[in-house]
Motif scaffolding. Structure first.
Motif, PDB file in Angstrom:
ATOM      1  N   ALA A  35      13.946  -4.226   0.394  1.00 28.99           N
ATOM      2  CA  ALA A  35      12.757  -4.464  -0.363  1.00 28.99           C
ATOM      3  C   ALA A  35      12.334  -3.282  -1.376  1.00 28.99           C
ATOM      4  N   GLY A  36      13.100  -2.321  -1.350  1.00 26.69           N
ATOM      5  CA  GLY A  36      13.076  -1.151  -2.243  1.00 26.69           C
ATOM      6  C   GLY A  36      12.197  -0.096  -1.918  1.00 26.69           C
ATOM      7  N   MET A  37      12.157  -0.046  -0.421  1.00 28.92           N
ATOM      8  CA  MET A  37      11.407   1.024   0.276  1.00 28.92           C
ATOM      9  C   MET A  37      12.156   2.212   0.580  1.00 28.92           C
ATOM     10  N   GLU A  38      11.792   3.396   0.182  1.00 34.62           N
ATOM     11  CA  GLU A  38      12.498   4.651   0.804  1.00 34.62           C
ATOM     12  C   GLU A  38      12.113   4.742   2.423  1.00 34.62           C
ATOM     13  N   VAL A  39      13.365   5.007   2.997  1.00 38.76           N
ATOM     14  CA  VAL A  39      13.369   4.905   4.570  1.00 38.76           C
ATOM     15  C   VAL A  39      13.750   6.265   5.135  1.00 38.76           C
ATOM     16  N   TYR A  40      12.794   7.012   5.839  1.00 37.63           N
ATOM     17  CA  TYR A  40      13.115   8.131   6.412  1.00 37.63           C
ATOM     18  C   TYR A  40      13.151   7.900   7.992  1.00 37.63           C
ATOM     19  N   GLY A  41      14.155   8.174   8.482  1.00 41.94           N
ATOM     20  CA  GLY A  41      14.110   8.287  10.140  1.00 41.94           C
ATOM     21  C   GLY A  41      14.126   9.395  10.680  1.00 41.94           C
ATOM     22  N   ILE A  42      13.292   9.600  11.833  1.00 44.65           N
ATOM     23  CA  ILE A  42      13.153  10.978  12.756  1.00 44.65           C
ATOM     24  C   ILE A  42      13.451  10.568  14.174  1.00 44.65           C
ATOM     25  N   GLY A  43      14.217  11.509  14.823  1.00 39.61           N
ATOM     26  CA  GLY A  43      14.561  10.961  16.082  1.00 39.61           C
ATOM     27  C   GLY A  43      15.526  12.218  16.772  1.00 39.61           C
ATOM     28  N   GLU A  44      15.688  11.993  17.970  1.00 37.18           N
ATOM     29  CA  GLU A  44      16.382  13.124  18.690  1.00 37.18           C
ATOM     30  C   GLU A  44      18.094  12.878  18.510  1.00 37.18           C
ATOM     31  N   LYS A  45      18.789  13.893  18.644  1.00 34.05           N
ATOM     32  CA  LYS A  45      20.261  13.918  18.522  1.00 34.05           C
ATOM     33  C   LYS A  45      20.956  12.553  19.314  1.00 34.05           C
ATOM     34  N   LYS A  67       0.791  -1.369  -0.036  1.00 32.75           N
ATOM     35  CA  LYS A  67       0.157   0.116  -0.030  1.00 32.75           C
ATOM     36  C   LYS A  67       0.898   1.162   0.027  1.00 32.75           C
ATOM     37  N   VAL A  68       2.136   1.178   0.358  1.00 30.08           N
ATOM     38  CA  VAL A  68       2.937   2.355   0.277  1.00 30.08           C
ATOM     39  C   VAL A  68       4.203   2.211  -0.391  1.00 30.08           C
ATOM     40  N   ASN A  69       5.066   3.286  -0.664  1.00 26.71           N
ATOM     41  CA  ASN A  69       6.367   2.811  -1.286  1.00 26.71           C
ATOM     42  C   ASN A  69       7.575   3.305  -0.333  1.00 26.71           C
ATOM     43  N   GLY A  70       7.148   3.835   0.932  1.00 30.95           N
ATOM     44  CA  GLY A  70       8.079   4.534   1.751  1.00 30.95           C
ATOM     45  C   GLY A  70       7.737   4.364   3.000  1.00 30.95           C
ATOM     46  N   PHE A  71       8.537   4.473   4.135  1.00 28.75           N
ATOM     47  CA  PHE A  71       8.293   4.443   5.568  1.00 28.75           C
ATOM     48  C   PHE A  71       8.990   5.611   6.231  1.00 28.75           C
ATOM     49  N   CYS A  72       8.290   6.084   7.116  1.00 33.78           N
ATOM     50  CA  CYS A  72       8.912   7.093   8.291  1.00 33.78           C
ATOM     51  C   CYS A  72       9.142   6.490   9.543  1.00 33.78           C
ATOM     52  N   LEU A  73      10.033   6.156  10.037  1.00 31.81           N
ATOM     53  CA  LEU A  73      10.164   5.471  11.226  1.00 31.81           C
ATOM     54  C   LEU A  73      10.777   6.620  12.277  1.00 31.81           C
ATOM     55  N   VAL A  74       9.743   6.708  13.358  1.00 31.20           N
ATOM     56  CA  VAL A  74      10.000   8.019  14.247  1.00 31.20           C
ATOM     57  C   VAL A  74      10.597   7.400  15.517  1.00 31.20           C
ATOM     58  N   SER A  75      11.769   7.449  15.894  1.00 30.54           N
ATOM     59  CA  SER A  75      12.277   6.823  17.124  1.00 30.54           C
ATOM     60  C   SER A  75      13.738   7.304  17.146  1.00 30.54           C
ATOM     61  N   SER A  76      14.106   6.978  18.486  1.00 32.85           N
ATOM     62  CA  SER A  76      15.752   7.456  18.820  1.00 32.85           C
ATOM     63  C   SER A  76      16.181   6.051  19.287  1.00 32.85           C
ATOM     64  N   ASP A  77      15.674   4.994  18.968  1.00 27.88           N
ATOM     65  CA  ASP A  77      16.067   3.626  19.256  1.00 27.88           C
ATOM     66  C   ASP A  77      16.694   2.759  18.251  1.00 27.88           C
ATOM     67  N   SER A  78      17.862   2.434  18.811  1.00 27.58           N
ATOM     68  CA  SER A  78      18.515   1.419  17.698  1.00 27.58           C
ATOM     69  C   SER A  78      18.058   0.044  17.532  1.00 27.58           C
TER      70      SER A  78
END
Length: 245
Positions: free
Chosen positions: A114-124, A91-102
């Protein structure tokens, strides 16, 4: 220009402060359309109350996950299982994972395989393995012009102007090397190509980390580069090129 990318936004409610929600959702729309928005946590816990108050106005679906076992992060497991279900649903062709966890490093790697675009968002504080596993990683701190500082004695919160990263010799060397890698025989590189190459080398590199909205003013401020606008053929549009001095 906004990409026509359908994104699944999955938020780790246990370690992402709710105060970033407005700026975070605005940032995500730069990379695509968030068609799935979910946040994970044990909503019986008091520390998630601030999130509960703003979920409806941002159309984010809360996913309840009880901590069945002491010492194990059930929220992480629920996010990972859902991410794989969404991946196979196509259903999607990209993910945004919002976490500061390894703990999401392997997930980001698998989604990109799997060919997805992956954007990460988290603290420094986010560990580097998770950062480099993403196509691009955005620090939450750069999305707000001011930082909130809580006084340990009074408990009061005040806003102070955020400190930006220093432009060190290492940063300058990195930029000069990247320009050289993207340059033509005359030494000129299209700034768009430079930006793409920077993101591949360092997913968390962002001009906003240094107090600049875009790459162009960052390059101008360093004074180690030549900047020139050029037109291509009969085009009315000017493209920005950069060259090492």
């Amino acid at each position: 220009m906004i990409k026509d990318t359908k994104l699944a936004v999955l938020i780790d409610g246990d370690n992402i402060p709710s105060r970033y929600i407005k700026e975070m959702m605005e940032e995500i729309t730069k990379y695509g359309t968030p068609t799935i928005k979910r946040i994970y946590g044990d909503w019986t816990q008091p520390h998630l109350k601030k999130w509960k108050d703003i979920l409806l106005e941002n159309a984010i679906t809360p996913i309840q996950q009880y901590g069945y076992t002491t010492g194990k992060n059930a929220t992480d497991s629920a996010m990972i299982i859902d991410a794989m279900d969404i991946l196979y649903s196509e259903k999607v062709n990209g993910f945004c994972l919002v976490s500061s966890d390894s703990d999401f490093t392997k997930l980001a790697t698998r989604l990109r395989e799997a060919g997805m675009e992956v954007y990460g968002i988290g603290e420094k504080k986010t560990p580097n393995p998770f950062i480099v596993a993403c196509d691009k990683f955005i620090y939450l701190e750069i999305l707000q012009p001011n930082e909130e500082i809580k006084d340990a004695k009074s408990g009061k919160t005040t806003k102070v102007k955020r400190k930006f990263d220093a432009i060190t010799p290492q940063v300058i060397k990195f930029l000069r090397n990247t320009v050289a890698d993207a340059a033509d025989e005359d030494g000129w590189a299209f700034l768009g190509d430079v930006g793409s190459l920077i993101m591949k080398k360092q997913p968390n590199f962002d001009a906003r980390n240094f107090g600049f909205d875009k790459l162009t003013p960052l390059f101008n401020a360093i004074n180690k580069f030549e900047i020139e606008e050029k037109t291509q053929g009969n085009s009315r549009f000017k493209l920005i090129y950069v060259k090492n001095k």
